[in-house]
Every structure is written in structure tokens, then in C-alpha cells.
Design an enzyme around this catalytic site. Sequence first.
Site, PDB file in Angstrom:
ATOM      1  N   LYS A 149       0.980  -1.223  -0.093  1.00 41.92           N
ATOM      2  CA  LYS A 149       0.057  -0.098  -0.069  1.00 41.92           C
ATOM      3  C   LYS A 149       0.790   1.234   0.043  1.00 41.92           C
ATOM      4  O   LYS A 149       0.619   2.222  -0.742  1.00 41.92           O
ATOM      5  CB  LYS A 149      -0.908  -0.058   1.330  1.00 41.92           C
ATOM      6  CG  LYS A 149      -1.852   1.313   1.441  1.00 41.92           C
ATOM      7  CD  LYS A 149      -2.873   1.277   2.397  1.00 41.92           C
ATOM      8  CE  LYS A 149      -3.546   2.457   2.655  1.00 41.92           C
ATOM      9  NZ  LYS A 149      -4.915   2.336   3.340  1.00 41.92           N
ATOM     10  N   HIS A 286      -7.239 -30.826 -32.543  1.00 37.40           N
ATOM     11  CA  HIS A 286      -8.430 -29.570 -32.318  1.00 37.40           C
ATOM     12  C   HIS A 286      -9.458 -30.303 -31.093  1.00 37.40           C
ATOM     13  O   HIS A 286     -10.575 -30.112 -31.188  1.00 37.40           O
ATOM     14  CB  HIS A 286      -9.195 -29.577 -33.527  1.00 37.40           C
ATOM     15  CG  HIS A 286      -8.548 -28.873 -34.754  1.00 37.40           C
ATOM     16  ND1 HIS A 286      -8.803 -28.490 -35.694  1.00 37.40           N
ATOM     17  CD2 HIS A 286      -7.085 -28.251 -34.441  1.00 37.40           C
ATOM     18  CE1 HIS A 286      -7.940 -27.933 -36.572  1.00 37.40           C
ATOM     19  NE2 HIS A 286      -6.903 -27.658 -35.858  1.00 37.40           N
TER      20      HIS A 286
END
Length: 527
Positions: A149, A286
Site C-alpha cells: 500500500k 483440435h
Amino acid sequence: MPAPPDFPPPPDLIQPKRALISLSDKAGLIEAAKALAERGVELISTGGTRAAIAAAGLPVRDVVEVTGFPEMMDGRVKTLHPKVHGALLGVRDAPDHARAMAEHGIEGVDLVWVDLYPFEATVAAGGGFEAAVENIDIGGPAMIRSSAKNHGYVAVCVDRAGMDEVMAALEGSGGTTLELRRRLAARAFARTAAYDAAVSGWFAGQVGDEAPPRMTIAGALIQTMRYGENPHQSAAFYATGEDRPGVARLTQLQGKELSYNNVADTDAAFELAAEFDEPACIIVKHANPCGAATGSSLLEAYDRALACDPVSAFGGIVAVNRRLDGATARRIVETFTEVVIAPEVDEEAKEVFAAKKNLRLLTTGGMPDPLEPGRTFRSVAGGFLVQSRDVARITAADLNIVTKRKPTDDEVRDMLFAFTIAKHVKSNAIVYARGGQTLGVGAGQMNRKDSARIAALRAADFGLDMQGCACASEAFFPFPDGLLEAAGAGATAVIQPGGSMRDAEVIAAADEAGLAMAFTGVRVFRH
């Protein structure tokens, strides 16, 4: 919501004067501590970290000297103190903050290197409930978040890679830049978020909450990819930490970097290969298996899998469930293959593949357990879906024979094999198989009849004899048409879940065609 304070802008470059270090994993600790001490940085530390630094002959202050308060409660309370968090959160150039720090004797800390108690490792190692709870870090996340922070003034590192960046910056410019501190802060918040996700997910499992009110998925970056499914899409690959052999825990022995589609297809192939105890080979193209077979050896299994659809196998993914040998490798490289994945690869096979520089050769050290519970995720707009892993495994004892003709033992084996493959084929799925070999696969069609027709056409294209094969449907036949398509192709036994409103009509059609049909009572639909 608190209004943003009117703070002065932070400086771009900060030369650290004090560093707070507290580590569970002490790799690289002494080297970094020595380099910092040589730069005149005061070291503050706790417990084993402080002892390690002191044992190296380096000056280090114990955090209890800073707080003036003893460590207590088996170490649970040591850094949760205003003199620690004030040192991390104080905005040095804000008059009120500076006044408070001076009034209470708080000296700012400019550099923090804190990792966390090894909660994830404790759980992965099978630690019990109490051991896991004791490894839930409280002070560590608090210090990391405080530092992140206040990144305008504090550089926070949560791993050795971050500390290496800081040390490189100190060697270069003598300090940490605001840009670096912001990047480190972002990583710090990600680390504590992942840690909290691991704790909350584990705790939900301990109390049997399968759908907690909030769920977080955390991942560690494995690879930033060149692109996603298409070149205009960005992509990255993350590991969730699940202890499961597969694409997120592999070793790449050779070849180009894995693509997004490579990873998806390789996962599909390897998970299916794991379904079989005998030597098995799966070829995926695929996302669907275009050939799958078992055999007395991997070479036989590969040849039989390839025979199902040698056209689609071009540029495909090959997965095996045994140590890959040279003979099988020589046969694989006869067809252009994108990826080969195996639990192990022998030296002869490695030499064979080495001649194909672009082929990606992967090992995992083991096979995933197809019966191990787990979860799968899928994103949707604004959210994600979660479900348990499909661990259904149908045996001969589970079959409900619903036709007048009963299947032979060979037909039962063929039905079970075909149904196992169908579990891994995109729906609507139809699989024809005989003798541990797929003959035709129909995947992803909008109706089941078309899947049955396409699978039969594939078999015909490659001269495969369909007579006497088994047909598997991963969901029920809603009408007799798909079933009759299979019978016309040569299938003599059919396996399906059952459960349609027209089951009686489908059974009657099977009887009229002389088929043996089994209901599993379990659907293995896969979108």
C-alpha cells in the site's frame, strides 16, 4: 469510503536505509543480506531468519528490539505492532505522518523481503488439519500488504525474483524507482490474494462446502504466450498448484514454445491416455481424439491409433501412458506431429526426436489419476462455471442390458472401450471401436445422427472394417435414427446412458436390428 489524502508525490528514487527480512525459504538470504549490509542498510529480522543472518557474521536487529515487545504465543504475535506497521505505512513526506513517527520513535523501513508460511506445501504434503492451520500466516500478509500500500516509499519483495530485481536496481542506480516499487506492489497483492485463495479453498473443503459464497481461483504464471487461439488474442498459462501430472507440471525436453492450442490439446490427449492400464496411445486434433488404441506395446498402440484417421493425425498431438521407446518414436516421426507427451522418454527415443527440432517433446514424471476428484473451470461473460471433474468409470458390472440379444464378452469389452473414448470427445459424440481400437469418431455435431454418419464415413475413408464393432454414445439417443445409422454402419453392440423419453422406442429399434444394447445410467457429455 475514505477520501484520498492530500499527500505530496513520492520521490522517484529511494535509497534504502532499513530493510525488514522474514523468510521461510532462506535461499539467497545471506547473499542479499551481505550486499545490503555492505551498502550500509540496517537489517531487521525475526526468528530463524535473524539467526541465519547473525550466524553469517552480519549485523542484524531483532524485531523485538524495534517494538520493545516480546514475541509471544508460539510466535503468533511478533510483528503485529504499531512500530512495525507504522514503519511500513508511514508516508515520510506527509507532515502528520512524519510527526507521528517522530513522536512514537518509529523509524521508516524502505525495503521488505517477506515470504509466507508454507501453507500450500503443508497441504500438498498431506499435513493434517492442525498442521495446516498453524501454517496460515498472519503477520506476513499484513506486512506485505502494508508495504505494498505504501509503495511510494517501500519496495516489497515476496520472492527471490523480486529481491534480485531490487538488488540489480541498487547496483545500477543506487536505489529503487517508483516504477519498480509499483510493479513489486502489484505482485505482492497478487501473492497475498493467491495465498488467501489457497487457505479459503482448503478450508471450504475441510467443512464440506462445495459451493462457498465466494470462490477465488489463483494461479502462478508458467508462460506468457505469443498469442491465444488466434494471433489477435493475447494469452498466458497459469498453474493452480494442483498436484496432478500433466501440462501444468511438465518438463519440455525439446521443441518450440507451446502455444495456447498446444496446451489445450495436449491436456485433452494426456487425460484420455491416463484412462487405460494397458499400453495406450491417443492422437488428438483440435481437442478431439482422432485416433485412440491400446496394444501389447506402445508401438502397436500407436499404429492402431494412427490407422483410425491418418489424415487428421497430421499436425496432431500424441500422448502415451508408458515410457516412450525408440521404436515407437521412429514411427511417430514418420508423420508430422506437433507435440508428444509421455510420463517418461528413454534415451533412444530422445535421439530420434532430436532430429525433429520443432517437435515439442514433453515428460510429466507420471500419469494423472482419472479417478481423482478435482474441479474444472470455464469462463463465461461476467463469471465462471465450476464443476467436479468427471471421474465416472463404467465397468461390466454397471451395464444394464436392455435388449433381447445379450452382448458377447468381446462386445462388452468393445463397448466399455468406446464409452471411455466418448467421455473425452466433444458432444454430440459417437465412437465406433473394436478390439481396443477406435474405428471412427464423430464429434461436436448438432445432432447425434450426423455424428454417427460422420464417424462411419471416416472409417470407410480409411478402409476400416466396421462389421461387428461397438458404438458408444456419450448421451442418450433421443430418437432411433442415430442408433439405426450405427447399425447400418456395421455396429452390433451399442452402449449409451439411456434416460430418453423414447427409450422404449429406441430399444425396440435395437431389437428389430438384432443389436445388443447396454444402458450405463451415467452420461459423460462434454461441451
